[in-house]
Design an enzyme around this catalytic site. Structure first.
Site, PDB file in Angstrom:
ATOM      1  N   GLN A 177      31.676  38.478  42.365  1.00 19.52           N
ATOM      2  CA  GLN A 177      31.605  39.220  43.628  1.00 19.52           C
ATOM      3  C   GLN A 177      30.218  39.792  43.815  1.00 19.52           C
ATOM      4  OE1 GLN A 177      32.929  39.401  46.312  1.00 19.52           O
ATOM      5  NE2 GLN A 177      32.905  41.422  47.218  1.00 19.52           N
ATOM      6  N   TYR A 181      30.786  44.484  36.633  1.00 19.31           N
ATOM      7  CA  TYR A 181      32.259  44.505  36.650  1.00 19.31           C
ATOM      8  C   TYR A 181      32.838  43.116  36.362  1.00 19.31           C
ATOM      9  CZ  TYR A 181      36.857  45.781  38.746  1.00 19.31           C
ATOM     10  OH  TYR A 181      38.186  46.036  38.992  1.00 19.31           O
ATOM     11  N   THR A 206      34.278  51.180  38.691  1.00 19.32           N
ATOM     12  CA  THR A 206      33.266  50.309  39.310  1.00 19.32           C
ATOM     13  C   THR A 206      31.963  51.107  39.448  1.00 19.32           C
ATOM     14  OG1 THR A 206      33.979  51.012  41.504  1.00 19.32           O
ATOM     15  CG2 THR A 206      34.873  48.928  40.709  1.00 19.32           C
ATOM     16  N   ARG A 259      44.478  68.871  35.854  1.00 22.66           N
ATOM     17  CA  ARG A 259      45.096  68.046  36.881  1.00 22.66           C
ATOM     18  C   ARG A 259      46.324  67.300  36.333  1.00 22.66           C
ATOM     19  NH1 ARG A 259      42.421  63.200  36.373  1.00 22.66           N
ATOM     20  NH2 ARG A 259      43.239  61.527  37.676  1.00 22.66           N
TER      21      ARG A 259
HETATM   22  N1  CAA Z   1      27.611  37.455  50.317  1.00 21.63           N
HETATM   23  C1  CAA Z   1      26.361  37.215  50.750  1.00 21.63           C
HETATM   24  N2  CAA Z   1      25.542  38.175  51.229  1.00 21.63           N
HETATM   25  C2  CAA Z   1      26.034  39.418  51.258  1.00 21.63           C
HETATM   26  C3  CAA Z   1      27.332  39.730  50.837  1.00 21.63           C
HETATM   27  C4  CAA Z   1      28.135  38.681  50.355  1.00 21.63           C
HETATM   28  N3  CAA Z   1      29.399  38.896  49.909  1.00 21.63           N
HETATM   29  N4  CAA Z   1      27.530  41.038  50.975  1.00 21.63           N
HETATM   30  C5  CAA Z   1      26.389  41.544  51.501  1.00 21.63           C
HETATM   31  N5  CAA Z   1      25.497  40.557  51.668  1.00 21.63           N
HETATM   32  C6  CAA Z   1      24.139  40.679  52.229  1.00 21.63           C
HETATM   33  C7  CAA Z   1      24.138  41.592  53.438  1.00 21.63           C
HETATM   34  O1  CAA Z   1      24.453  40.859  54.594  1.00 21.63           O
HETATM   35  C8  CAA Z   1      22.731  42.126  53.435  1.00 21.63           C
HETATM   36  O2  CAA Z   1      21.887  41.150  53.959  1.00 21.63           O
HETATM   37  P1  CAA Z   1      20.552  41.563  54.773  1.00 21.63           P
HETATM   38  O3  CAA Z   1      19.719  42.343  53.805  1.00 21.63           O
HETATM   39  O4  CAA Z   1      19.978  40.250  55.157  1.00 21.63           O
HETATM   40  O5  CAA Z   1      21.049  42.382  55.938  1.00 21.63           O
HETATM   41  C9  CAA Z   1      22.392  42.256  51.943  1.00 21.63           C
HETATM   42  O6  CAA Z   1      23.287  41.344  51.274  1.00 21.63           O
HETATM   43  C10 CAA Z   1      22.603  43.653  51.422  1.00 21.63           C
HETATM   44  O7  CAA Z   1      23.990  44.013  51.603  1.00 21.63           O
HETATM   45  P2  CAA Z   1      24.468  45.513  51.744  1.00 21.63           P
HETATM   46  O8  CAA Z   1      23.898  46.115  52.998  1.00 21.63           O
HETATM   47  O9  CAA Z   1      25.934  45.576  51.625  1.00 21.63           O
HETATM   48  O10 CAA Z   1      23.749  46.182  50.476  1.00 21.63           O
HETATM   49  P3  CAA Z   1      23.959  47.590  49.889  1.00 21.63           P
HETATM   50  O11 CAA Z   1      22.943  47.739  48.809  1.00 21.63           O
HETATM   51  O12 CAA Z   1      24.077  48.613  50.964  1.00 21.63           O
HETATM   52  O13 CAA Z   1      25.424  47.500  49.220  1.00 21.63           O
HETATM   53  C11 CAA Z   1      27.107  46.786  47.735  1.00 21.63           C
HETATM   54  C12 CAA Z   1      25.657  46.646  48.147  1.00 21.63           C
HETATM   55  C13 CAA Z   1      27.379  48.228  47.255  1.00 21.63           C
HETATM   56  C14 CAA Z   1      27.344  45.852  46.569  1.00 21.63           C
HETATM   57  C15 CAA Z   1      28.032  46.456  48.917  1.00 21.63           C
HETATM   58  O14 CAA Z   1      27.686  45.194  49.413  1.00 21.63           O
HETATM   59  C16 CAA Z   1      29.493  46.428  48.542  1.00 21.63           C
HETATM   60  O15 CAA Z   1      30.138  47.468  48.415  1.00 21.63           O
HETATM   61  N6  CAA Z   1      30.071  45.232  48.359  1.00 21.63           N
HETATM   62  C17 CAA Z   1      31.473  45.075  47.975  1.00 21.63           C
HETATM   63  C18 CAA Z   1      31.583  45.010  46.483  1.00 21.63           C
HETATM   64  C19 CAA Z   1      33.042  44.884  46.106  1.00 21.63           C
HETATM   65  O16 CAA Z   1      33.761  44.012  46.578  1.00 21.63           O
HETATM   66  N7  CAA Z   1      33.497  45.775  45.233  1.00 21.63           N
HETATM   67  C20 CAA Z   1      34.885  45.797  44.857  1.00 21.63           C
HETATM   68  C21 CAA Z   1      35.282  47.232  44.554  1.00 21.63           C
HETATM   69  S1  CAA Z   1      37.028  47.390  44.312  1.00 21.63           S
HETATM   70  C22 CAA Z   1      37.252  46.622  42.867  1.00 21.63           C
HETATM   71  O17 CAA Z   1      36.359  46.329  42.120  1.00 21.63           O
HETATM   72  C23 CAA Z   1      38.662  46.312  42.500  1.00 21.63           C
HETATM   73  C24 CAA Z   1      38.792  44.878  42.219  1.00 21.63           C
HETATM   74  O18 CAA Z   1      38.794  44.516  41.066  1.00 21.63           O
HETATM   75  C25 CAA Z   1      39.041  43.961  43.314  1.00 21.63           C
HETATM   76  P1  NAP Z   2      41.625  54.379  39.724  1.00 18.68           P
HETATM   77  O1  NAP Z   2      42.616  55.050  40.586  1.00 18.68           O
HETATM   78  O2  NAP Z   2      40.206  54.790  39.787  1.00 18.68           O
HETATM   79  O3  NAP Z   2      42.146  54.477  38.230  1.00 18.68           O
HETATM   80  C1  NAP Z   2      41.320  54.223  37.154  1.00 18.68           C
HETATM   81  C2  NAP Z   2      41.838  54.966  35.972  1.00 18.68           C
HETATM   82  O4  NAP Z   2      40.949  54.756  34.872  1.00 18.68           O
HETATM   83  C3  NAP Z   2      41.895  56.477  36.205  1.00 18.68           C
HETATM   84  O5  NAP Z   2      43.179  56.928  35.842  1.00 18.68           O
HETATM   85  C4  NAP Z   2      40.832  57.034  35.283  1.00 18.68           C
HETATM   86  O6  NAP Z   2      41.180  58.255  34.663  1.00 18.68           O
HETATM   87  C5  NAP Z   2      40.756  55.966  34.212  1.00 18.68           C
HETATM   88  N1  NAP Z   2      39.464  56.023  33.526  1.00 18.68           N
HETATM   89  C6  NAP Z   2      38.240  55.773  34.044  1.00 18.68           C
HETATM   90  N2  NAP Z   2      37.288  55.974  33.105  1.00 18.68           N
HETATM   91  C7  NAP Z   2      37.949  56.332  31.962  1.00 18.68           C
HETATM   92  C8  NAP Z   2      37.532  56.682  30.659  1.00 18.68           C
HETATM   93  N3  NAP Z   2      36.258  56.694  30.276  1.00 18.68           N
HETATM   94  N4  NAP Z   2      38.496  57.027  29.765  1.00 18.68           N
HETATM   95  C9  NAP Z   2      39.789  57.037  30.114  1.00 18.68           C
HETATM   96  N5  NAP Z   2      40.240  56.718  31.334  1.00 18.68           N
HETATM   97  C10 NAP Z   2      39.329  56.376  32.247  1.00 18.68           C
HETATM   98  O7  NAP Z   2      41.628  52.810  39.971  1.00 18.68           O
HETATM   99  P2  NAP Z   2      42.818  51.805  40.238  1.00 18.68           P
HETATM  100  O8  NAP Z   2      42.592  51.224  41.553  1.00 18.68           O
HETATM  101  O9  NAP Z   2      44.121  52.418  39.903  1.00 18.68           O
HETATM  102  O10 NAP Z   2      42.446  50.700  39.144  1.00 18.68           O
HETATM  103  C11 NAP Z   2      43.078  50.648  37.887  1.00 18.68           C
HETATM  104  C12 NAP Z   2      42.578  49.430  37.125  1.00 18.68           C
HETATM  105  O11 NAP Z   2      42.867  48.263  37.875  1.00 18.68           O
HETATM  106  C13 NAP Z   2      41.070  49.413  36.853  1.00 18.68           C
HETATM  107  O12 NAP Z   2      40.839  48.853  35.594  1.00 18.68           O
HETATM  108  C14 NAP Z   2      40.540  48.490  37.933  1.00 18.68           C
HETATM  109  O13 NAP Z   2      39.350  47.877  37.550  1.00 18.68           O
HETATM  110  C15 NAP Z   2      41.680  47.511  38.043  1.00 18.68           C
HETATM  111  N6  NAP Z   2      41.723  46.838  39.319  1.00 18.68           N
HETATM  112  C16 NAP Z   2      41.878  47.545  40.454  1.00 18.68           C
HETATM  113  C17 NAP Z   2      41.936  46.867  41.666  1.00 18.68           C
HETATM  114  C18 NAP Z   2      42.097  47.569  42.980  1.00 18.68           C
HETATM  115  O14 NAP Z   2      41.972  46.889  43.990  1.00 18.68           O
HETATM  116  N7  NAP Z   2      42.379  48.849  43.033  1.00 18.68           N
HETATM  117  C19 NAP Z   2      41.814  45.481  41.675  1.00 18.68           C
HETATM  118  C20 NAP Z   2      41.646  44.798  40.475  1.00 18.68           C
HETATM  119  C21 NAP Z   2      41.618  45.491  39.303  1.00 18.68           C
HETATM  120  P3  NAP Z   2      41.284  59.644  35.485  1.00 18.68           P
HETATM  121  O15 NAP Z   2      42.695  59.609  36.037  1.00 18.68           O
HETATM  122  O16 NAP Z   2      41.071  60.718  34.503  1.00 18.68           O
HETATM  123  O17 NAP Z   2      40.227  59.567  36.555  1.00 18.68           O
END
Ligand code: CAA
Ligand code: NAP
Length: 247
Positions: free
Chosen positions: A148, A154, A93, A40
């Protein structure tokens, strides 16, 4: 414009591709890494070339693996000589509520998001110190300081990154090397798009700026911090989160 070399780990991803392009435009010699789906990288590189960003070098490296990182250090040095700027961005994540989180989900996130920073930085810091110049930026997250629901792994890893930043910054400040953290909020990449839609929408509407961030907004902040004129900024954390968390 800069003629320095920057290595961005995880630069073929959502935030990374924009960052590679932005820094290339600023004149940097850009190197990046990937780990998944060999083959890729050629398509990605071809696309960059066709769209006006020739010469970005891509290296395969699993940042969790110390030996692979040592090899990366040697391969990059062979191609470019010493790297002046390093952006530790590779990350993953494995979200789950703590009661359901498996040891594997915990360990993968700690290894990929935190131990990787040790593994990679160790390969490049020596020449930076010897040459009396270096710029390191660690990409953390708003969810480090904020915490979070569903991200104990994370948040722990990303908070650890900033602790690492502050300690290393103190050790190398007299050698002309700066170390800073950029903490993005929710940026519209696949990482965010894979959050369940109802949860994602709740998050979006809680952001004071009322939108997800753009990858280019992270690239610009990194460009500012790795600039030669940013030598007075070290051990700092730059929040780019639309007001989601103020501290
Ligand atoms: N605060 C309080 N309660 C919450 C909540 C919150 N923020 N989120 C969910 N809950 C509650 C729900 O209402 C639910 O309550 P009930 O059981 O009473 O209905 C219970 O907690 C379970 O919630 P879910 O149905 O969502 O549970 P799940 O197991 O299906 O999913 C999870 C869990 C995967 C963590 C999901 O909630 C989720 O995806 N959350 C978001 C996590 C997130 O923000 N990730 C960021 C990813 S991107 C990133 O990481 C980049 C970055 O740096 C910003
Ligand atoms: P992404 O598209 O999933 O990019 C993540 C990168 O990390 C990919 O290029 C992946 O490589 C690489 N990677 C994962 N595991 C690895 C390993 N074991 N060895 C080497 N490389 C590895 O995510 P993104 O949204 O661009 O996020 C980039 C960074 O910013 C992450 O650290 C994330 O936590 C941080 N961040 C993202 C957000 C957001 O909202 N998107 C917010 C806050 C912080 P491949 O290309 O080979 O898959």
């Amino acid at each position: 414009m800069s003629n320095k070399t920057v290595l961005i780990t995880g630069g073929m991803g959502g935030i990374g591709t924009d960052m590679c392009r932005y820094l290339h435009k600023q004149g940097y010699k850009v190197a990046t890494t990937y780990v998944h789906d060999s083959g890729r990288e050629k398509r990605w590189k071809d696309t960059q070339e066709q769209e006006g960003y020739p010469g970005i070098e891509v290296f395969h490296c699993d940042v969790v693996n110390w030996d692979a990182c040592e090899k990366l250090g040697k391969a990059v040095a062979e191609k470019f000589g010493p790297v002046e700027c390093l952006v530790n961005m590779a990350g993953i994540t494995r979200d789950a509520v703590f009661t359901k989180m498996t040891p594997q989900q915990w360990q993968e996130v700690i290894d990929t998001n935190l131990t990787s920073v040790f593994n990679v930085t160790k390969q490049f810091i020596g020449p930076m110190i010897e040459n009396g110049y270096g710029r390191i930026v660690n990409i953390s997250s708003v969810n480090a300081a904020k915490g979070q629901f569903g991200q104990t792994n994370y948040s722990a890893a990303k908070s650890g990154m900033h602790g690492f930043t502050k300690s290393l910054a103190q050790e190398v400040v007299r050698k002309g090397v700066t170390v800073n953290t950029v903490s993005p909020g929710y940026i519209s990449t696949e990482l965010v798009m894979k959050i369940r839609e109802d949860v994602r929408e709740k998050i979006r509407s809680s952001i004071p700026v009322q939108r997800f961030g753009e990858a280019s907004e992270i690239a610009r902040t990194v460009a500012f911090l790795i600039d030669e004129n940013a030598g007075y900024i070290t051990g700092a954390e730059f929040a780019v989160n639309g007001g989601l968390h103020m501290h």
